[in-house]
Design a protein around this motif. Structure first.
Motif, PDB file in Angstrom:
ATOM      1  N   ILE A 278      11.517   2.312  -2.584  1.00  0.00           N
ATOM      2  CA  ILE A 278      11.462   2.036  -4.025  1.00  0.00           C
ATOM      3  C   ILE A 278      12.676   1.229  -4.451  1.00  0.00           C
ATOM      4  O   ILE A 278      12.569   0.250  -5.206  1.00  0.00           O
ATOM      5  N   TRP A 279      13.856   1.602  -3.976  1.00  0.00           N
ATOM      6  CA  TRP A 279      15.065   0.888  -4.357  1.00  0.00           C
ATOM      7  C   TRP A 279      15.038  -0.551  -3.817  1.00  0.00           C
ATOM      8  O   TRP A 279      15.448  -1.489  -4.507  1.00  0.00           O
TER       9      TRP A 279
ATOM     10  N   ALA B  28       5.863   3.104 -12.139  1.00  0.00           N
ATOM     11  CA  ALA B  28       6.857   3.196 -11.067  1.00  0.00           C
ATOM     12  C   ALA B  28       8.234   3.597 -11.583  1.00  0.00           C
ATOM     13  O   ALA B  28       9.119   3.891 -10.776  1.00  0.00           O
ATOM     14  N   LEU B  29       8.413   3.638 -12.902  1.00  0.00           N
ATOM     15  CA  LEU B  29       9.755   3.898 -13.422  1.00  0.00           C
ATOM     16  C   LEU B  29      10.254   5.296 -13.058  1.00  0.00           C
ATOM     17  O   LEU B  29      11.404   5.464 -12.623  1.00  0.00           O
TER      18      LEU B  29
ATOM     19  N   TYR C 273      10.594  -6.015  -7.788  1.00  0.00           N
ATOM     20  CA  TYR C 273       9.156  -6.264  -7.703  1.00  0.00           C
ATOM     21  C   TYR C 273       8.377  -5.261  -8.556  1.00  0.00           C
ATOM     22  O   TYR C 273       7.333  -5.602  -9.133  1.00  0.00           O
ATOM     23  N   LEU C 274       8.873  -4.027  -8.674  1.00  0.00           N
ATOM     24  CA  LEU C 274       8.174  -2.973  -9.401  1.00  0.00           C
ATOM     25  C   LEU C 274       8.470  -2.948 -10.895  1.00  0.00           C
ATOM     26  O   LEU C 274       7.946  -2.094 -11.612  1.00  0.00           O
TER      27      LEU C 274
ATOM     28  N   ASP D  59       0.830  -1.208   0.000  1.00  0.00           N
ATOM     29  CA  ASP D  59       0.000   0.000   0.000  1.00  0.00           C
ATOM     30  C   ASP D  59       0.865   1.259   0.000  1.00  0.00           C
ATOM     31  O   ASP D  59       0.536   2.262  -0.666  1.00  0.00           O
ATOM     32  N   LEU D  60       1.956   1.214   0.744  1.00  0.00           N
ATOM     33  CA  LEU D  60       2.855   2.368   0.750  1.00  0.00           C
ATOM     34  C   LEU D  60       3.483   2.585  -0.621  1.00  0.00           C
ATOM     35  O   LEU D  60       3.626   3.737  -1.081  1.00  0.00           O
ATOM     36  N   LEU D  61       3.856   1.495  -1.285  1.00  0.00           N
ATOM     37  CA  LEU D  61       4.429   1.619  -2.629  1.00  0.00           C
ATOM     38  C   LEU D  61       3.415   2.198  -3.618  1.00  0.00           C
ATOM     39  O   LEU D  61       3.750   3.048  -4.453  1.00  0.00           O
ATOM     40  N   ASN D  62       2.178   1.762  -3.518  1.00  0.00           N
ATOM     41  CA  ASN D  62       1.136   2.296  -4.404  1.00  0.00           C
ATOM     42  C   ASN D  62       0.905   3.782  -4.155  1.00  0.00           C
ATOM     43  O   ASN D  62       0.647   4.548  -5.085  1.00  0.00           O
ATOM     44  N   PHE D  63       0.997   4.162  -2.895  1.00  0.00           N
ATOM     45  CA  PHE D  63       0.840   5.582  -2.561  1.00  0.00           C
ATOM     46  C   PHE D  63       1.968   6.416  -3.178  1.00  0.00           C
ATOM     47  O   PHE D  63       1.733   7.512  -3.699  1.00  0.00           O
TER      48      PHE D  63
END
Length: 899
Positions: A389-390, A402-403, A395-396, A367-371
């Motif tokens: 992110i790193w 996300a790029l 995974y991304l 959820d944090l990554l999506n935010f």
């Protein structure tokens, strides 16, 4: 009151401080033998042996009791009858760098074969004086100055100096009043004559060579007598106030009276001290454009109050104890923490790819990554978010959105980190064009990142690329230094433009306008960059089969526009009324030397899909505008007319940008099956002061309302009659009017178009409503209290009124259009971000802020339902705004008086 002119000391940034050492005057008493017996070193001093010995002088700038420069020394000079140097000394500091407390310390040095006890040198102080460079009014002292010499002392230059240039008068006892009267008169007379001499040198008193010589001899006699009288008076005062602890030599030094004459530079105006204004703290390493003042620093730290401290900030318990001052920590102004950067670099260098490949986030981390990924291009990513992110970069890889966040989480200036990140770009899911445009912005200067963005743009067709070409040309400015000769973006644009005439046509003219921009807002290196790209474009163009022909076409286009520009200036600056100017225009167009009546087929620069073969001289006009633009009708290869408006004296790049954005928005709306009947007419700036735009047969709302007795509905009914349709207007025309009104209300609101009045709102006979003249955008407006959206009473009346179903349909179309464009916010914001460096008036006002102004009008932080209610309120307020009617009335009133 007479006018007072002055200059600032900060303006004298190239002028060093100068002083002229003129002469030394004084009365020297012979040293008694009793003193020489006690001080045998004095008998060898040059000034005691010879009253005209070779003394030398040093001058030094002091400030706040500290030396500001090294001392400067006079050259060797022998004296016969008087000690006269007449030498200018240059001190190694400029007037602009002097503080208000600056003082000039002048020391006269004597020589002795015996070393001085204190300095161990053969130079001993004959005397010194200290004169402030700025007077008590903070004005630079100038002209001749007479300074008191303090015997046997070197000038100290301290704030409370012991060697002042002027000694205040000593309070006299009653018994000395009568005896000192004569001395005061002689000294006062000497001072009066010196003031007159200074006035003559300043040009206030005319010169007379014969009379001036006699007066000067008399002045020297009075000066010598005054010096002797003043020295005798000084001796009596010293004897009466002598201290037993003062030595005989020092006492004799007090009794000797010397003055040194110096001269300071004169200026035409008074020079007032002005301090240099430095940028306020804290120190920040945030990378901002040089002309940007919008420094966004982190907020000040919160102050933690200890026990017994008044939390109101007045002090420690007692309100009168003093005010608590909050100290700003300069480290909070830094973009990043150096310790954290080093920690991140060490951690990332130790992490293994094999471990990170298998790393999967839990529900909370996902959820944090999506935010983070959902953040807009202008939102900042924190250091913790970059680490997250790193950590989950593998995974991304499947998420194309996300790029850009991954690129922002990499320190591309760290070679090791860049080598780890570069291979992942090729493995990432293919990004959209809007994200590729973001990677070409000013904050991404690494060639690997920019090359990846260019590879994505290569998959766009020519029509799509043409929509972004204006921004891509500006993006050339953001190439890293040294990359100009090997820019992937420049190579890509040159290759595509060389293989597509339409792209090449606009690419050529976009570059030519930037090359011709010699204003101070266009950096010389950018102008050289565009010239290099244009040269490379022409070289590669010749390598194509039609390259030579295309170059000749561009040359002919330039010749045509040059002739039109000359004719436009002749019409504009020529005398006569409008009828005379139209006659002059027709004569110039018909002139065989201009070769405008008929020529070989030529692609129109404004629209290269149209081939023109000449101009109809009789079918032209001059508009009633301040710049007198020309309306020209070109003959096309199909024997049809293509009307344009050609204009000189105005930079059309801002209008060109707005029309390009409207064209893009029209395409975005059509992709969602929403055709709002927009009229994005063609426009092309051909130089920084000339350009052309397509002429659409239409009428301003002011003219339509005036002609049809105040009713826009009557205009629509007259041009599209249908007795069976509601309101008597053909349904297709009414739908066109409603949709175009909705579309332009939304677009002009998002772009913050200002200066809206009934003369720059146009309507065509088919019902197409559109805006022209975009001299004010991004929220700027010359009129106060202008509404955010231009929805005037006349526009609503043309729909049948605020209670008619047509007005309900208008509001529905407007919200749908705004909601649709809101979904493409990233693309629009990235396009404006690429234009930050453009020399466009309303963008130059606040370059980074221009992008944020567009973002603010999209309400990205609000949910869809809240945004719908807010939009409905905005439309209702704009439609019922009294300021819109007042602005239209004021505009009509001003136009009436201009006639």
């Amino acid at each position: 009151m007479e006018a007072f002119s002055f200059a600032h000391s900060s303006d004298l940034n190239d002028l060093e401080v100068h002083v002229r050492i003129d002469r030394l005057d004084g009365h020297q008493k012979p040293v008694p033998y009793s003193v020489l017996l006690k001080r045998p070193d004095l008998r060898h001093r040059a000034s005691i042996i010879n009253p005209h010995s070779e003394l030398y002088i040093t001058a030094q700038i002091w400030a706040d009791s500290k030396p500001l420069t090294v001392p400067v020394q006079t050259a060797y000079k022998s004296f016969k009858n008087a000690r006269i140097w007449n030498e200018w000394l240059s001190l190694p500091v400029t007037y602009s760098n002097l503080p208000a407390t600056a003082q000039l310390a002048i020391t006269i040095w004597d020589l002795s074969p015996a070393e001085d006890i204190e300095s161990s040198l053969h130079a001993v102080p004959f005397g010194g004086t200290t004169i402030p460079i700025f007077d008590k009014d903070n004005t630079l002292q100038k002209g001749r100055q007479r300074c008191r010499i303090h015997r046997f002392k070197a000038a100290d230059g301290l704030s409370s100096t012991t060697t002042p240039w002027v000694i205040p008068p000593v309070r006299k006892s009653r018994r000395n009043v009568e005896s000192e009267g004569t001395v005061d008169e002689q000294v006062a007379e000497m001072q009066r004559l010196e003031e007159l001499l200074k006035g003559q040198e300043m040009g206030d008193i005319p010169q007379n060579a014969w009379l001036d010589g006699l007066v000067f001899k008399k002045m020297m006699k009075i000066r010598n007598e005054a010096l002797k009288a003043e020295a005798a008076s000084q001796s009596r005062q010293t004897n009466s106030n002598s201290n037993e602890n003062v030595s005989k030599s020092e006492d004799d030094g007090r009794n000797e009276l010397f003055y040194i004459d110096i001269e300071l530079p004169r200026f035409d105006h008074a020079i007032v001290f002005t301090d240099v204004e430095y940028a306020p703290p804290p120190v920040s390493d945030i990378d901002l454009p040089s002309d940007s003042l919008d420094v966004r620093l982190r907020p000040p730290p919160e102050v933690s109050f200890g026990p017994g401290i008044n939390v109101s900030g007045n002090g420690y318990g007692d309100p009168d104890a003093g005010r608590l001052v909050r100290i700003y920590d300069p480290e909070l102004g830094r973009k990043s923490n150096p310790a954290e950067n080093k920690h991140r670099e060490l951690m990332r260098s130790q992490q293994t790819d094999s471990l990170d490949r298998d790393r999967k986030p839990n529900v909370h981390v996902r959820d944090l990554l999506n935010f983070i990924i959902a953040k807009g291009p202008l939102q900042e990513i924190t250091s913790n978010e970059r680490e997250r992110i790193w950590k989950f970069r593998y995974y991304l890889l499947r998420d194309k959105k996300a790029l850009t966040k991954f690129v922002k989480s990499v320190n591309w200036r760290a070679p090791r980190e860049a080598r780890q990140a570069a291979p992942l770009l090729e493995k990432w899911a293919e990004i959209d064009v809007d994200d590729a445009l973001e990677l070409l912005g000013p904050q991404f200067d690494h060639p690997v990142v920019r090359s990846y963005a260019v590879e994505r743009l290569k998959k766009a067709d020519d029509d799509e690329l043409l929509l972004y070409l204006l921004q891509l040309v500006q993006a050339l400015k953001y190439e890293a230094p040294g990359e100009g000769d090997d820019s992937s973006l420049a190579r890509f644009l040159i290759t595509r433009a060389a293989n597509s005439f339409t792209l090449g046509n606009f690419f050529h003219w976009y570059l030519m306008v930037e090359i011709s921009d010699f204003s101070t807002d266009q950096a010389p290196e950018h102008r050289s960059l565009f010239a290099k790209v244009e040269y490379d474009f022409m070289v590669q163009l010749e390598e194509t089969p039609e390259g030579v022909k295309t170059r000749n076409t561009f040359l002919r286009q330039g010749e045509l526009l040059t002739v039109l520009a000359k004719i436009s200036k002749d019409v504009r600056f020529g005398g006569g009324d409008r009828v005379t100017k139209v006659a002059r225009l027709k004569k110039s167009l018909s002139d065989p030397n201009n070769k405008l009546i008929s020529f070989d087929p030529l692609p129109l620069p404004l629209d290269p899909s149209v081939m023109i073969t000449g101009i109809y001289p009789e079918d032209c006009a001059v508009l009633k505008s301040s710049l007198l633009p020309m309306v020209l009708n070109f003959r096309t290869s199909t024997n049809t007319k293509y009307p344009i408006i050609f204009k000189t004296g105005d930079d059309l790049r801002q209008d060109q940008l707005v029309i390009q954005i409207i064209t893009l928005m029209d395409r975005l709306l059509r992709k969602e099956n929403l055709d709002l009947k927009l009229t994005p007419y063609r426009i092309l700036a051909t130089s920084t002061s000339a350009g052309a735009f397509q002429f659409i047969p239409s009428m301003s709302l002011a003219a339509a309302v005036s002609k049809y007795k105040g009713s826009l509905l009557a205009y629509l009914r007259a041009n599209n009659p249908d007795d069976t349709a509601p309101l008597g207007v053909r349904k297709e025309a009414m739908d066109t009017y409603i949709k175009s009104c909705a579309g332009y209300c939304v677009i002009t609101y998002l772009l913050g178009v200002g200066d809206r009045h009934l003369d720059n709102l146009l309507i065509s006979p088919s019902g197409h409503f559109f805006h022209v003249d975009f001299g004010y955008i991004l929220g700027r407006d010359p009129k106060p209290f202008a509404p955010q959206m231009k929805l005037c009473r006349e526009m609503i009346e043309g729909m049948g009124g605020a209670q008619h179903p047509n007005y309900i349909a208008f509001k529905s179309y407007s919200f749908t259009a705004w909601s649709t464009l809101r979904k493409s916010a990233n693309l629009l914001l990235n396009l404006f971000a690429l234009m930050q460096g453009a020399n466009i008036p309303d963008i130059k006002v606040e370059r980074e802020g221009s992008v944020r102004k567009v973002q603010e009008r999209m309400w990205l932080e609000r949910a869809e339902e809240d945004a719908a209610r807010e939009w409905d309120r905005l439309v209702e307020e704009s439609g019922g705004s009294w300021t819109a009617g007042a602005i239209d009335w004021m505009h009509d009133f001003m136009q009436y008086w201009k006639k």
